[in-house]
Design a protein around this motif. Structure first.
Motif, PDB file in Angstrom:
ATOM      1  N   UNK A   1      -8.314  59.261  53.014  1.00  0.00           N
ATOM      2  CA  UNK A   1      -8.471  59.523  51.557  1.00  0.00           C
ATOM      3  C   UNK A   1      -7.783  60.844  51.210  1.00  0.00           C
ATOM      4  N   UNK A   2      -7.186  60.915  50.020  1.00  0.00           N
ATOM      5  CA  UNK A   2      -6.373  62.139  49.792  1.00  0.00           C
ATOM      6  C   UNK A   2      -7.290  63.308  49.419  1.00  0.00           C
ATOM      7  N   UNK A   3      -7.810  63.906  50.456  1.00  0.00           N
ATOM      8  CA  UNK A   3      -8.729  65.039  50.258  1.00  0.00           C
ATOM      9  C   UNK A   3      -8.274  66.181  51.164  1.00  0.00           C
ATOM     10  N   UNK A   4      -6.938  66.295  51.409  1.00  0.00           N
ATOM     11  CA  UNK A   4      -6.502  67.359  52.332  1.00  0.00           C
ATOM     12  C   UNK A   4      -5.424  68.212  51.702  1.00  0.00           C
TER      13      UNK A   4
ATOM     14  N   UNK B   1     -14.013  69.814  59.199  1.00  0.00           N
ATOM     15  CA  UNK B   1     -12.572  69.498  59.110  1.00  0.00           C
ATOM     16  C   UNK B   1     -12.364  68.011  58.906  1.00  0.00           C
ATOM     17  N   UNK B   2     -13.444  67.288  58.503  1.00  0.00           N
ATOM     18  CA  UNK B   2     -13.234  65.825  58.444  1.00  0.00           C
ATOM     19  C   UNK B   2     -12.521  65.452  57.165  1.00  0.00           C
ATOM     20  N   UNK B   3     -11.563  64.562  57.314  1.00  0.00           N
ATOM     21  CA  UNK B   3     -10.916  63.963  56.134  1.00  0.00           C
ATOM     22  C   UNK B   3     -11.232  62.479  56.266  1.00  0.00           C
ATOM     23  N   UNK B   4     -12.081  61.989  55.351  1.00  0.00           N
ATOM     24  CA  UNK B   4     -12.574  60.626  55.547  1.00  0.00           C
ATOM     25  C   UNK B   4     -13.353  60.633  56.844  1.00  0.00           C
ATOM     26  N   UNK B   5     -13.240  59.636  57.663  1.00  0.00           N
ATOM     27  CA  UNK B   5     -14.075  59.588  58.875  1.00  0.00           C
ATOM     28  C   UNK B   5     -13.359  60.252  60.053  1.00  0.00           C
ATOM     29  N   UNK B   6     -12.155  60.747  59.833  1.00  0.00           N
ATOM     30  CA  UNK B   6     -11.401  61.346  60.952  1.00  0.00           C
ATOM     31  C   UNK B   6     -11.717  62.850  61.026  1.00  0.00           C
ATOM     32  N   UNK B   7     -11.906  63.358  62.238  1.00  0.00           N
ATOM     33  CA  UNK B   7     -12.106  64.808  62.408  1.00  0.00           C
ATOM     34  C   UNK B   7     -10.772  65.406  62.844  1.00  0.00           C
TER      35      UNK B   7
ATOM     36  N   UNK C   1     -18.727  57.333  56.695  1.00  0.00           N
ATOM     37  CA  UNK C   1     -17.945  57.929  57.786  1.00  0.00           C
ATOM     38  C   UNK C   1     -18.705  57.864  59.101  1.00  0.00           C
TER      39      UNK C   1
ATOM     40  N   UNK D   1     -10.309  72.514  50.697  1.00  0.00           N
ATOM     41  CA  UNK D   1      -9.823  71.203  50.227  1.00  0.00           C
ATOM     42  C   UNK D   1     -10.883  70.478  49.420  1.00  0.00           C
ATOM     43  N   UNK D   2     -12.094  71.040  49.301  1.00  0.00           N
ATOM     44  CA  UNK D   2     -13.087  70.412  48.392  1.00  0.00           C
ATOM     45  C   UNK D   2     -13.546  71.508  47.431  1.00  0.00           C
TER      46      UNK D   2
ATOM     47  N   UNK E   1     -14.623  55.649  48.040  1.00  0.00           N
ATOM     48  CA  UNK E   1     -14.101  57.009  47.830  1.00  0.00           C
ATOM     49  C   UNK E   1     -13.571  57.175  46.409  1.00  0.00           C
TER      50      UNK E   1
ATOM     51  N   UNK F   1     -17.637  55.985  62.701  1.00  0.00           N
ATOM     52  CA  UNK F   1     -17.399  56.606  64.025  1.00  0.00           C
ATOM     53  C   UNK F   1     -18.473  56.241  65.038  1.00  0.00           C
TER      54      UNK F   1
ATOM     55  N   UNK G   1     -11.220  77.463  54.592  1.00  0.00           N
ATOM     56  CA  UNK G   1     -10.653  77.846  55.914  1.00  0.00           C
ATOM     57  C   UNK G   1      -9.272  78.429  55.706  1.00  0.00           C
TER      58      UNK G   1
END
Lengths: 662, 324, 298, 145, 341
Positions: free
Chosen positions: C295-298, C272-278, E302, E284-285, E223, E306, E279
């Protein structure tokens, strides 16, 4: 997950005797998805079906499982019951716990355990069922009858009388079949030609019936309501429209040596011939093997004498393609070859003849013009011996395992006629059992014994030995008096077994109609649907379905006709909804499925598709639901599982496998 | 190879093709990668040598959807796969300009490493136009050499012949490399007892890590969504429990490509665990040849695959028991 | 048990710190099912022995798993202040939800969670005026916040709820809206439906346009002290954000939730990660300015 | 699985709706007994049986799988059993190749009128599976407990 | 520093096995993988890298989480027993030990994954220094010293003797158990070996690879680069690179219906698979370029963002050796290096 109701049938004691029905209900109640389970004496009864309707309303069921007899028997019954209760008929599954369980497992624990597993498999399948809606296909309001004997004629007449066009395809030059070769018919001793010829004339005259004689069915495609049939009209070398039927050509034809098939090979016929006088159509046919013109190029006499100029040596076979909604098989029968029975000396002595040959001998139009005489020397016979069950009820594979049903009656008829016309002739009949079960049949047989003094001997004939003096020594046994019998006879008549016409297997393959090892066509159900083939749109009339006499043949012909009329009366037919369907997101468009489809039901189109965000045009398989019969060959040929079969989908079958192997 | 590059540049510049599909020099001597070249100067990095083992026909499925023609270099065994994809309407013949490149047998670096050679710095003797009989390998631990034949891929030892089945142009000469009987391994396994056979495949398949490389590289295995990824068969399992799933995956995969597999050997080449996967497909090829008459998938486009065909007198399934 | 690290009550000392693994679900019982709309049902779940399965904060989600089918992430729509039960509003839109919609009262259900962060009710939102903007099933995550606010009404300022759906019978929790929300002082509810429907007296129009009308007509002021919480289908969120921007509302004053994208729920399975955020650990509740950094990947 | 030490095999039979299922019905109505371990799944035609079904049955614990169809030439769909015949021959050859005991999977053509042949086939198949014993080579250990 | 002769290793392993399971590189069907040691198994310490990384020991490719059984009206859940017996992993190279440390950051961070934690708690790692590093190795780039592995015990294979040095109390406890077979050894021999190994590492082709430009806050810049569009094309979307990689952590949770119960298990999953991110909301990819970019952005951007700069790659080079299309992380780093982005 559906809301499923399970109904376990006792079937009187058929199931309840060897399957603990209560236990099945109790165990199946805890199966996932089952919200209601009950058992009942006769689920297929009106009351049984009513219980389904009540349960559907009460428990808001979405799926039904009936544990009862074979789905081939009552699937439609329970589907209609579900439909009446407001459910889609295809949300019903049947667990066969009678034929596949209670009837064949005596131990009640084993039976119950298996019944539970079969019920579980059905529940697992219903869980994945989806409502299906039958499609519609139009009905060509025309019928085809293959075979022009009494069965074919009667069926065609009944269909035509109901107002539908019928075509009869007859292999020989004239309709009439075996019945036209008979002399008299039991039990009324009517002259066979007298009762048959009017029907033949009616058939020829009927504006709704078209005759294709001297023709054969070449290719059949399509399915119920939409058959396409290629008929090969063999070249007659005689122009049917011009020929007046005067018969001059047959008289003048120099080649007279060919044995007449109509007279069972006893008499001869000319190269250009009509099988018998009352032939319909009364148009002769040139037998190219016997005709001197075709063999050596000389002669051509028939063309010269023909006033109407109807003879045309250049005629070619012609293929006619016709469309039909229903097809009736009426291919009739023939006697079996007696090569395996040389103990009766059929091939050594001309005086050992089959009953059908005896019909020709006693027939006025026959080779002996109706005089009963020995074929070897033409003398009048004094002693005649009839031998029953020749080739019938045979345990080894020389003959046929079944009883040919009509021999006892026609032998009694022959004996009675001979005794009546030639009182001084002694008639002896060797029999195993005399089977005359029909209406007035046994009384007819009793008259032969008591009134005409026919000598019936219960016993079998071991051997028939031609004597140097021309007589025939019959060695038989008399089981009642328990002694051997030696009898000298002038003539021996064999009641020969009958078998279906030899072309029926080729026709069955063309029609994809199922056929059994004795070449009789298999009926949809022995008791409940005797005149229909399991293949929809194919009907059975006459001996092609099993041995039977003329009264039964005519009644079955009428039954077949009304079934055809029932089909043709519909404007649209409900097509089988269990057809294949291609998932357009998974289909590779690789044509593998089209290569294996027997009905050519799969075509391809380029379609705009949105596969989770990817928009492109793809080559997608499209199934024509009218043509697809739901065999499933394409679903296995398709590697990605894109092609799936509604009603028998991959996941449903896997669910059944899982439930069984649990 | 130089002739190939100049020809590719020429076709690219005169607009006959919009892109060139070939191999690009890798950063190690033995790992050139398949690559698309759109500009003439990018073709300077083009390479064609003994390590270019990849079968490029599968890339043509996606390339057929692009604008303009794609020049693709196909080795003789790749052309069978292209024909097979053509039969199944997966590639577009007029979107492909095929150059049949010569082939003297392709190399497998795993085999070189298996002989104990480590720390490879440079390899000579693998160039397309070289004699290709010994490899001079310069390593961190001294100079080593290795016979070309010993490093050759298993499929090249049973090469089906150097004749290109479909091409627009031929460049580079080939050398016959077949020196082993094609079904020798299969027959050896068939001769084993059931216990030995089961032990052999249990040992091999227990190595499988379910990475799907064999499926994704195989030109015949090109479904949009594999049956093992969708819920069509409720079989989307990815477990590696070393009991049944690996057998189910490899048997069903071999079955789906039966009659369509051109024996190009890519599945065995890419398997990270070195499982001889070609043994499955070659078994079906041998059976089909024996039971239904010799058939080479992809020999000519449009041929009817054996499993979508039948004869009235085909052998009964019980022949498997009688055959011993 | 572990041989070396045994302590007196047989507990292995080397991993005493772990409660039962977060991936293991608890078994709950469905005690009530309400048919909200033709395709949305609200399930009330209790622990077998009564009470709640676990404590949660408003906006958090839980993973409902059906053995043999699959598992899916659903927001807990009941407020943490409700002590007896938890509720989930589930829309029928796939294999798992189809199955859930056939369950009856009394059927067992396995739930694990709670997962994800929550709307910052005790921190940023305290004492602020709140504007809830929801579309269709998007009301479910916001309902837990709304009920929490209503139960601690004093801690918060003015509350405006703008909620719209395709049609009148697609409005979720209509009974609660009318009987509870509309009757609480300082809370005014603005309902709208997409198209005209007879028997519907309220506003007709899409949520973003209706929000703009309310904003410009002054019925809702977007002062410096107002926080907006937005949830609904992606296109609705896009237009609502644009509308709010036109009305001068800065991105850091708007919260939304990127639910529906989770598998493990504990930030480890890498889906479920978008960029480095989960999304399942750092979200699903995000401030809109945080969303823009992704990043617009959602 | 074995019950009171006598091995009770699990056998899955795929019977085609037009011929072998009718043959099974006829065997039933003629009261011709065969072991209760055989459970029949109805499929429209033998060509509907996918190798995945067979491997799935073995995976979930079946000890024997038999596929019944119409005699070649009699198929209700005219060519279905021809394709089934080739597919099953190749599959059985592969199963034998990886070491599965011969005879654990079988194909038998039974027409609608051959009730006797159906019963005999099932009896001979069950005894053959009893000789072979439990299916160990094609089962999934997770299904065993 | 202790040592043991190479020929006595079999008895060493047998001794270790007495107090718990032992995993070490075993050659099966000509491939070396980590497997449980049975007496007489053909262990192989010469092959530099096992095909599948030893992460399999701590984070197995598939493991059952729990089993559900329908009992009447309720569902009974029985979680799988956590590992509670000590075990030893022998022969792990420095890069793999680094890999385990990367996984520790994922699975031991809050909320702790107790399955992994139990295994880590009960596992003792015996690392083996690389004798002859290969051309695809680049652990130096990620600050791992192949000559001096940092684990519970460090060992060096020099000549035909194994040099043994315990580094942690777990290591001490294990050394205690096997001390009967170990004899004292000269430190200097090991020092010379270390310098020799480091000298070879310097000469490796990838050793001068620079990670300049790759860090936690390079998200936006990397990116949107157009380079990804050229690099991803040959990728076959198979899972080889992720399944051989010692640091890949992604997993999927699936069900297996055993007939009597349902086993919910966890198994490795690959971000390169086409429906990895499928999902409830969709996927989304959808393009392979996005998936290819995600794999390398996660490892080099990434994860450092983190985990305060630690990269999620240890330079073991397995993806370099095993990728069917010869793509790998080194070619990606080099491609961005040349373009100067």
């Amino acid at each position: 997950m559906q809301r499923i109701g399970v109904f376990v049938c006792h079937c009187g004691s058929n199931i309840a005797a060897t399957v603990d029905v209560k236990k099945v209900v109790e165990v199946i109640r805890s199966e996932p998805g089952v919200v209601h389970a009950e058992d009942y004496q006769y689920m297929c009864s009106e009351a049984g079906q009513e219980r389904i309707a009540i349960a559907v309303k009460e428990h808001k069921l979405t799926g039904i499982v009936v544990c009862s007899c074979s789905p081939r028997m009552h699937e439609t019954t329970f589907r209609k019951a579900a439909e009446r209760a407001g459910l889609n008929p295809y949300m019903v599954e049947i667990a066969n716990i009678r034929e596949h369980c209670s009837w064949i497992h005596k131990d009640i624990n084993e039976g119950t355990e298996k019944a539970v597993i079969l019920a579980r498999a059905a529940v697992a399948k219903v869980n994945l069922n989806t409502p299906l809606y039958p499609g519609e296909s139009r009905v060509t309001k025309r019928a085809l009858v293959i075979g022009g004997g009494i069965a074919g004629i009667q069926t065609a007449l009944d269909i035509a009388d109901a107002g539908y066009e019928v075509d009869i395809v007859e292999k020989t030059p004239s309709i009439g079949g075996i019945m036209s070769q008979l002399d008299k018919t039991f039990p009324t001793l009517d002259c066979s030609a007298c009762i048959l010829t009017p029907k033949m004339v009616d058939a020829a005259a009927h504006e709704k019936i078209k005759l294709y004689t001297y023709s054969e069915v070449e290719k059949v495609s399509g399915f119920v309501g939409d058959f396409t049939v290629d008929i090969r009209k063999k070249a007659r070398y005689v122009d049917a429209d011009k020929c007046t039927g005067c018969g001059l050509c047959q008289e003048k034809c120099p080649s007279k040596k060919t044995p007449s098939e109509f007279n069972r090979g006893l008499g001869n016929r000319s190269a250009i011939y009509t099988p018998f006088a009352q032939a319909i159509p009364n148009v002769p046919v040139i037998d190219t093997d016997a005709c001197i013109k075709f063999k050596t190029g000389k002669c051509g006499l028939c063309q010269k004498v023909c006033a109407a100029g109807a003879i045309d040596y250049t005629q070619k076979d012609e293929i006619v393609t016709e469309k039909y909604g229903a097809i009736v098989v009426a291919t009739g029968f023939d006697t079996i070859k007696l090569d395996n029975y040389d103990e009766y000396a059929y091939n050594q002595s001309k005086d050992v003849i089959t009953s059908l040959e005896l019909e020709r001998v006693m027939n006025a139009a026959g080779p002996t013009h109706g005089h009963l005489e020995r074929l070897s020397d033409g003398k009048a016979p004094k002693e005649i011996v009839f031998i029953q069950c020749v080739g019938s009820r045979c345990s080894d594979d020389r003959g046929k395992p079944y009883c040919s049903k009509i021999c006892c009656m026609y032998t009694a008829k022959h004996a009675m006629l001979i005794r009546d016309k030639y009182p001084d002739v002694n008639v002896t009949v060797f029999y195993i059992d005399v089977r005359t079960p029909g209406k007035n049949f046994d009384e007819f047989y009793r008259r032969a014994v008591e009134q005409y003094g026919v000598n019936y001997v219960k016993g079998q004939v071991g051997k028939v030995i031609p004597q140097p003096n021309g007589k025939l020594l019959v060695q038989g046994s008399d089981l009642l008096d328990n002694k051997q019998i030696l009898k000298e006879a002038d003539m021996v008549v064999l009641a020969t077994a009958i078998e279906p016409n030899k072309d029926v297997r080729k026709i069955a393959t063309m029609l994809t109609a199922s056929i059994d090892t004795n070449n009789f066509l298999t009926e949809a159900h022995a008791k409940l649907r005797p005149v229909e083939s399991p293949t929809a749109g194919i009907f059975l009339s006459g001996v092609c379905q099993g041995p039977k006499d003329i009264p039964e043949t005519v009644s079955q012909a009428g039954a077949a006709a009304i079934k055809v009329v029932g089909l043709l009366a519909k404007d649209k037919l409900m097509t089988n909804p269990c057809t294949a369907h291609a998932d357009e997101l998974l289909c590779n468009g690789c044509s593998t499925c089209a290569n294996v489809c027997p009905y050519g039901a799969i075509s391809y189109e380029d379609k705009q598709v949105n596969d989770h965000g990817i928009r492109e045009t793809r080559r997608i398989a499209v199934v024509n639901n009218a043509l697809c019969q739901g065999c499933g060959a394409c679903t296995v040929a398709c590697p990605s599982g894109a092609m799936d079969l509604q009603g028998f989908s991959n996941r449903q079958i896997l669910a059944e496998v899982d439930a069984i192997c649990r | 190879m130089q002739e190939l590059i100049t020809r590719a540049k020429e076709l690219l510049e005169n607009g006959t093709v919009a892109r060139v599909l070939g191999w690009k020099i890798g950063d190690l001597p033995y790992n050139p990668e398949p690559a698309f070249f759109e500009t003439a100067e990018s073709l300077d990095k083009f390479v064609y040598n003994g390590f270019c083992g990849a079968n490029l026909s599968k890339y043509m499925i996606e390339a057929s959807k692009l604008e303009g023609k794609t020049l693709v270099c196909l080795k003789p065994c790749d052309t069978y796969s292209f024909n097979q994809l053509l039969t199944e309407h997966r590639v577009d013949r007029d979107k492909a300009y095929i150059i049949g490149v010569g082939c003297k047998g392709k190399l497998d670096v795993e085999k070189i490493k298996k002989t104990g050679i480590k720390g490879i710095v440079s390899i000579s003797g693998a160039e397309a136009d070289s004699a290709c009989d010994t490899l001079e390998i310069d390593t961190l631990y001294g100079k080593k050499s290795c016979a070309y034949g010993d490093a050759m891929l298993e499929r090249c030892h049973v090469c089906k012949g150097k004749e290109h089945k479909i091409y627009d142009e031929l460049i580079g000469e080939s050398r016959d490399t077949a020196d082993k009987e094609r079904f020798a391994e299969v027959e050896m396994i068939e001769a084993m007892s059931p216990e030995e056979k089961f032990a052999f495949f249990q040992k091999e398949l227990s190595k499988c890590i379910r990475c799907n490389a064999c499926r994704n590289v195989c030109p015949a295995c090109s479904c949009r969504k594999c049956v093992f990824d969708s819920n069509k068969f409720d079989s989307a399992q990815k477990a590696n429990v070393d009991s049944f799933e690996e057998k189910m995956f490899h048997i069903i995969r071999a079955f789906h490509v039966a009659g369509r597999c051109t024996d190009c050997g890519e599945c065995s080449r890419v398997c990270p665990q070195g499982i001889p996967l070609h043994l499955f497909n070659r078994k079906f090829i041998k059976d089909i040849d024996e039971l239904y008459g010799d058939y080479t998938a992809g020999a000519e486009a449009g041929s009817l695959a054996p499993l979508t065909d039948f004869k009235m007198d085909d052998a009964e399934p019980s022949i498997v028991n009688e055959r011993g | 048990m572990c041989t070396e690290h045994k302590n007196e009550n047989h507990e292995c000392t080397c991993h005493t710190g772990y409660t039962l693994d977060t991936l293991i679900p608890k078994v709950g019982i469905i005690t009530d099912i309400r048919e909200e709309t033709p395709d949305v049902k609200t399930f009330r779940v209790n622990a077998p022995e009564g009470g709640k399965l676990f404590e949660h904060l408003p906006g958090q989600c839980a993973m409902i798993c059906v053995p043999g089918v699959s598992e899916g992430m659903f927001s807990i729509t009941s407020s943490p202040t409700n002590k007896e039960y938890q509720e989930f509003s589930i829309k029928r839109c796939g294999m798992l939800t189809d199955h859930l919609h056939t369950l009856q009262v009394g059927d067992p259900i396995t739930v694990r969670g709670p997962y994800g962060n929550n709307f910052p009710v005790d921190t940023v939102l305290k004492g602020k005026d709140l504007v809830f903007v929801a579309g269709g099933i998007g009301l479910a995550p916001l309902r837990s916040v709304i009920n929490y606010v209503i139960d601690n009404r004093a801690d918060y300022g003015k509350v405006d709820i703008v909620y719209g759906s395709r049609s009148a019978d697609d409005l979720v929790q209509l009974k609660e809206i009318r009987e509870l929300w509309m009757k609480t002082e300082g809370v005014n509810v603005h309902l709208t439906i997409d198209r005209e429907q007879e028997g519907w007296t309220g506003n007709v129009g899409f949520v973003p346009t209706y929000l703009k009308e309310l904003g410009e007509s002054g019925q809702i002021e977007f002062g410096v002290n107002t926080i907006s919480l937005v949830c609904g289908p992606p296109i609705m969120i896009k237009f609502v954000l644009a509308a709010l921007k036109d009305m001068g509302v800065s991105k850091d004053k708007i919260y939304t939730t990127l639910e529906l994208r989770m598998k493990c729920g504990v930030g480890k399975c890498g889906r479920c990660n978008i960029g480095s955020k989960y999304v399942c650990k750092d979200g699903p509740v995000f401030r809109c300015d945080e969303v823009d950094e992704l990043p617009n990947e959602y | 699985m074995s019950v009171n030490n006598e091995f009770k095999p699990k056998i899955v039979a795929f019977c085609c709706n037009w011929c072998s299922y009718a043959g099974a019905d006829l065997a039933g109505s003629s009261r011709l007994a065969y072991p209760a371990d055989v459970k029949i799944i109805r499929v429209p035609c033998s060509c509907r049986v996918n190798p995945m079904f067979i491997l799935r049955a073995f995976e979930k614990g079946a000890d024997g799988v038999i596929i019944c169809g119409c005699h070649p030439g009699d198929c209700h769909y005219s060519t279905g059993n021809y394709y089934a015949r080739r597919r099953m021959t190749l599959l059985f050859s592969m199963l034998d190749y990886i070491g599965v005991e011969k005879g654990r999977a079988r194909v038998e053509w039974v027409s609608a009128a051959e009730g006797v042949k159906f019963a005999d086939t099932m009896n001979s198949f069950v005894s053959k599976i009893k000789d072979l014993g439990e299916n160990v080579r094609l089962g999934d250990i997770r299904c065993k407990n | 520093m202790l040592k043991i002769a190479k020929k006595d290793l079999a008895s060493l392993f047998a001794l270790i096995k007495e107090s718990g399971e032992l995993y070490l590189p075993v050659k099966v069907a000509e491939q070396t993988n980590f497997a449980a040691y049975e007496d007489g198994a053909e262990f192989d310490l010469d092959t530099l890298k096992s095909v599948k990384s030893p992460k399999d020991v701590f984070f197995p490719q598939s493991e059952t989480l729990y089993t559900c059984k329908n009992e009447g009206k309720t569902i009974k859940i029985t979680p799988e027993e956590l590992v509670d017996q000590p075990f030893v992993v022998f022969g792990m190279k420095a890069c793999d030990v680094g890999g385990i440390e990367v996984l520790d950051r994922v699975f031991l961070s809050d909320p702790v994954d107790s399955f992994y934690a139990a295994r880590r708690a009960h596992g003792t790692i015996v690392a083996l220094a690389c004798h002859e590093p290969e051309e695809s190795c680049f652990c130096k780039v990620f600050g791992i010293d192949a000559a001096e592995p940092v684990a519970d015990v460090a060992t060096w294979m020099i000549g035909d003797e194994l040099y043994w040095k315990a580094l942690t109390e777990k290591g001490e406890a294990l050394t205690e158990k096997v001390s009967s077979l170990l004899t004292d050894a000269d430190e200097q021999v090991v020092e010379n070996e270390k310098t020799a190994i480091r000298a070879i590492i310097e000469k490796l082709p990838y050793s001068d690879l620079s990670l300049e430009g790759w860090n936690g806050d390079a998200v936006a810049e990397k990116f949107d680069s157009k380079l990804w569009n050229e690099l991803y094309k040959p990728c076959l979307a198979c899972g080889t690179c992720t399944f051989v990689c010692p640091t890949c952590q992604c997993y999927d949770i699936k069900d297996y219906n055993t007939g009597s119960s349902v086993q919910r298990y966890r198994c490795w999953d690959s971000c390169m698979y086409s429906d990895f991110t499928m999902m409830a909301h969709g996927n989304n990819r959808t393009s392979q370029m996005q998936r290819f970019r995600q794999r390398f952005m996660h490892k080099l951007v990434y994860f450092p963002a983190n985990n305060d700069g630690t990269y999620s790659c240890v330079g073991c080079g397995r993806c370099v050796d095993k990728c069917p299309a010869s793509l790998n992380i080194v070619k990606v780093i080099k491609a961005f290096g040349e373009k100067g982005e």
